[in-house]
Design an enzyme around this catalytic site. Structure first.
Site: not given
Ligand code: NAD
Ligand code: WQD
Length: 333
Positions: A124, A149, A153
């Site tokens: 991330s 969290y 990562k």
């Molecule tokens: P998500 O929660 O939709 O998908 C994660 C999946 O992993 C789910 O289906 C969940 O059931 C499964 N899972 C979790 N823990 C598990 C375990 N111990 N064993 C087996 N399955 C498990 O999340 P996503 O948004 O698709 O994110 C996927 C990856 O990308 C995650 O590692 C997340 O941290 C990373 N990521 C997401 C974002 C975002 O904003 N969505 C941003 C950066 C990084």
């Molecule tokens: C985006 C913007 C908030 C909610 C997070 C994780 C990051 C990654 C992506 C997994 C910010 C604003 C939000 C609300 C708002 N995830 N906001 N009202 O914080 O950039 O990133 O998700 O890896 O690790 O930290 O994403 O969607 O929470 O927020 O005003 O109810 O929206 O302040 O500026 P963020 P977000």
């Protein structure tokens, strides 16, 4: 190739599975459905017109992991499985360290045992933390992260570096996602958070659908053009495509250890995102300005040059398409 996709039923994993199948790969999904629904599997199969193989279980469960590697000739692993709520991680850090860090270690141990050494890991942009400023490039320092969290990562990235340093026969690619939003354009796959969403996009779409009454914008006194925070939103379909590009590069080049940002390189403020959503949906988004949310950075967006040069990756979809597909998904689900 035969690709093991952990967390393949989740938001980003499911979109990636569709593209892997479209590209002719075989897919084995390993998920415990702790944050996804089992019906996603048939939806992936419906879109791609192909079957996937499913193992239901926890990545920390060595017996299931080893069974997967015994029963399938896996060529590479894309590791999405993990917990992703920042606020939950602050309340329950041990659950996050256990699931995310221990899960990644268990997976790598099983890969090593079965001599599978190609791994793509979902990291991330959060790992850049406060030590650098946007645009973030991959050479910038990481680790000054302010929540558990994000630290999971960062720690996993460091573990992967150590694994590669000890055994350069591994091929490891770390992908640092910026802010994924949007949904599959046929509205069969999308983000479906449990409870009240933490992230902005599902929050906006639930306000538009009248499931939630009001969005609170977290602060309008930042040093940005309209005072609200700026983020690099990337369509989940573009993001999924980044994994295919990374996989191709891993196989066709001589691999090694690589880190890439996946973003668009463009930032949008919270108010701009609201306006874009209103425009495409025709719905008014009720919002109020509230206080800043602890830990939010004012401006986050990617330097995309490395992914563009090395992977040939460039995001195609703009903010309106991201909002349109989110709205279609919201209305149909
Ligand atoms: P998500 O929660 O939709 O998908 C994660 C999946 O992993 C789910 O289906 C969940 O059931 C499964 N899972 C979790 N823990 C598990 C375990 N111990 N064993 C087996 N399955 C498990 O999340 P996503 O948004 O698709 O994110 C996927 C990856 O990308 C995650 O590692 C997340 O941290 C990373 N990521 C997401 C974002 C975002 O904003 N969505 C941003 C950066 C990084
Ligand atoms: C985006 C913007 C908030 C909610 C997070 C994780 C990051 C990654 C992506 C997994 C910010 C604003 C939000 C609300 C708002 N995830 N906001 N009202 O914080 O950039 O990133 O998700 O890896 O690790 O930290 O994403 O969607 O929470 O927020 O005003 O109810 O929206 O302040 O500026 P963020 P977000």
């Amino acid at each position: 190739m035969n690709i093991l996709v952990t967390g393949g039923a989740g938001y980003i994993g499911s979109h990636t599975c569709v593209q892997l199948l479209d590209a002719g790969h075989k897919v084995v999904i390993f998920d415990n459905f702790c944050n996804s629904h089992s019906n996603v599997i048939s939806r992936i199969e419906k879109i791609a017109g192909k079957k996937v193989k499913l193992y239901v279980g926890d990545i920390r469960d060595k017996s299931v992991l080893e069974r997967i590697f015994c029963e399938n000739q896996i060529d590479a692993v894309i590791h999405f499985a993990g917990l992703k709520s920042v606020s939950e991680s602050v309340k329950s850090p041990l659950i996050y360290y256990d699931n995310n860090v221990m899960g990644a270690v268990a997976l790598c141990l099983a890969m090593q045992k079965f001599n599978v050494r190609r791994l793509i890991f979902s990291s991330s942009a959060t790992v850049y933390g406060t030590a650098a400023e946007a645009p973030y490039d991959e050479s910038m320092p990481t680790g000054s992260v302010c929540n558990p969290y994000g630290r999971t990562k960062y720690f996993i990235e460091e573990i992967l570096k150590d694994i590669f340093a000890a055994d350069p026969a591994w091929y490891i690619t770390i992908l640092r996602y910026f802010n994924p939003i949007g949904a599959h354009e046929n509205a069969l796959l999308g983000e479906d958070p449990c409870g009240i969403p933490n992230n902005i996009m599902p929050y906006i779409s639930q306000v538009a659908a009248k499931k939630l009454p009001l969005l609170t914008v977290f602060g309008n006194d930042y040093n940005t053009h309209d005072g609200t925070c700026v983020r690099d939103y990337i369509h989940v379909v573009d993001l999924a495509n980044g994994h295919l590009k990374a996989l191709e590069k891993m196989v066709h080049n001589n691999g090694g250890f690589n880190i890439y940002n996946l973003g668009t390189g463009k930032g949008y403020s919270v108010l701009e995102l609201i306006r874009a959503f209103e425009k495409v949906s025709g719905q008014k988004i009720n919002y109020k300005i509230g206080p800043r949310r602890a830990g939010d950075l004012p401006i986050v967006f990617a330097d995309t040059k490395k992914a563009e040069k090395d992977l040939g990756f460039k995001a195609k979809f703009g903010i309106e398409k991201m909002c349109t597909d989110t709205w279609n998904w919201q209305k149909n689900n």
